[in-house]
Design a protein around this motif. Structure first.
Motif, PDB file in Angstrom:
ATOM      1  N   MET A  26       0.830  -1.201   0.000  1.00  0.00           N
ATOM      2  CA  MET A  26       0.000   0.000   0.000  1.00  0.00           C
ATOM      3  C   MET A  26       0.869   1.258   0.000  1.00  0.00           C
ATOM      4  O   MET A  26       0.495   2.268  -0.597  1.00  0.00           O
ATOM      5  CB  MET A  26      -0.957  -0.008   1.192  1.00  0.00           C
ATOM      6  CG  MET A  26      -1.975  -1.141   1.129  1.00  0.00           C
ATOM      7  SD  MET A  26      -2.840  -1.300  -0.445  1.00  0.00           S
ATOM      8  CE  MET A  26      -4.118  -0.099  -0.241  1.00  0.00           C
TER       9      MET A  26
ATOM     10  N   ALA B 268       0.309   3.750  -3.039  1.00  0.00           N
ATOM     11  CA  ALA B 268      -0.459   4.909  -2.566  1.00  0.00           C
ATOM     12  C   ALA B 268      -0.501   6.040  -3.585  1.00  0.00           C
ATOM     13  O   ALA B 268      -1.518   6.727  -3.716  1.00  0.00           O
ATOM     14  CB  ALA B 268       0.119   5.416  -1.239  1.00  0.00           C
TER      15      ALA B 268
ATOM     16  N   LEU C 180      -7.686   0.745  -2.544  1.00  0.00           N
ATOM     17  CA  LEU C 180      -7.359   2.164  -2.330  1.00  0.00           C
ATOM     18  C   LEU C 180      -8.532   3.077  -2.661  1.00  0.00           C
ATOM     19  O   LEU C 180      -8.636   4.176  -2.112  1.00  0.00           O
ATOM     20  CB  LEU C 180      -6.161   2.568  -3.199  1.00  0.00           C
ATOM     21  CG  LEU C 180      -4.783   2.203  -2.696  1.00  0.00           C
ATOM     22  CD1 LEU C 180      -3.744   2.440  -3.782  1.00  0.00           C
ATOM     23  CD2 LEU C 180      -4.424   2.978  -1.444  1.00  0.00           C
TER      24      LEU C 180
ATOM     25  N   SER D 188       0.211  10.934  -0.419  1.00  0.00           N
ATOM     26  CA  SER D 188      -0.505   9.717  -0.001  1.00  0.00           C
ATOM     27  C   SER D 188       0.409   8.772   0.779  1.00  0.00           C
ATOM     28  O   SER D 188      -0.026   8.123   1.737  1.00  0.00           O
ATOM     29  CB  SER D 188      -1.076   8.994  -1.217  1.00  0.00           C
ATOM     30  OG  SER D 188      -2.003   9.812  -1.883  1.00  0.00           O
TER      31      SER D 188
END
Length: 126
Positions: free
Chosen positions: A15, A19, A68, A110
């Motif tokens: 992630m 991101a 996401l 992010s």
């Protein structure tokens, strides 16, 4: 293939990479190099390898990219952090996430947010 703990750690790493919705070779190189870093959390029978981690990433990146964008991202993400909360040395995980975020020489907002949320949730000074 991996224990739930390792899968959760790999998910945090993935992630962090995903991101910013971009994927760079430098990030994947760091990702694969983290196998020895997270070996201390491995309770499975097989030693971690960069190749096995890369295979895991390739098999899971599609569903993680979709995650996401879903409205249930926050509870899902915090669920992972809660499962990993009892681990000692969580700073190692956070530091590895930081290394992934700077691997492409550009820490995206992010990526920074994931690092901050993780540090805050685990009460670790970032």
């Amino acid at each position: 293939m991996f224990t739930k703990t390792i899968e959760d750690i790999l998910t945090l790493f993935a992630m962090t990479i995903l991101a910013d919705r971009r994927l760079f070779m430098e990030e994947m190189e760091v990702f694969m190099d983290l196998s020895s870093t997270i070996e201390q959390f491995n309770t499975g029978p097989a030693k971690l390898s960069g190749a096995a981690m890369l295979e895991w990433f390739e098999n899971n990146k599609g569903q993680l990219l979709v995650k996401l964008e879903t409205p249930d991202f926050d509870p899902w993400f915090y669920g992972i952090l809660d499962r990993l909360a009892p681990l000692d040395n969580k700073e190692v995980i956070l530091k590895a996430m930081g290394a992934l975020s700077i691997a492409d020489d550009n820490v995206h907002v992010s990526e920074r947010a994931l690092l901050s949320l993780t540090a805050e949730h685990w009460k670790i000074e970032a």
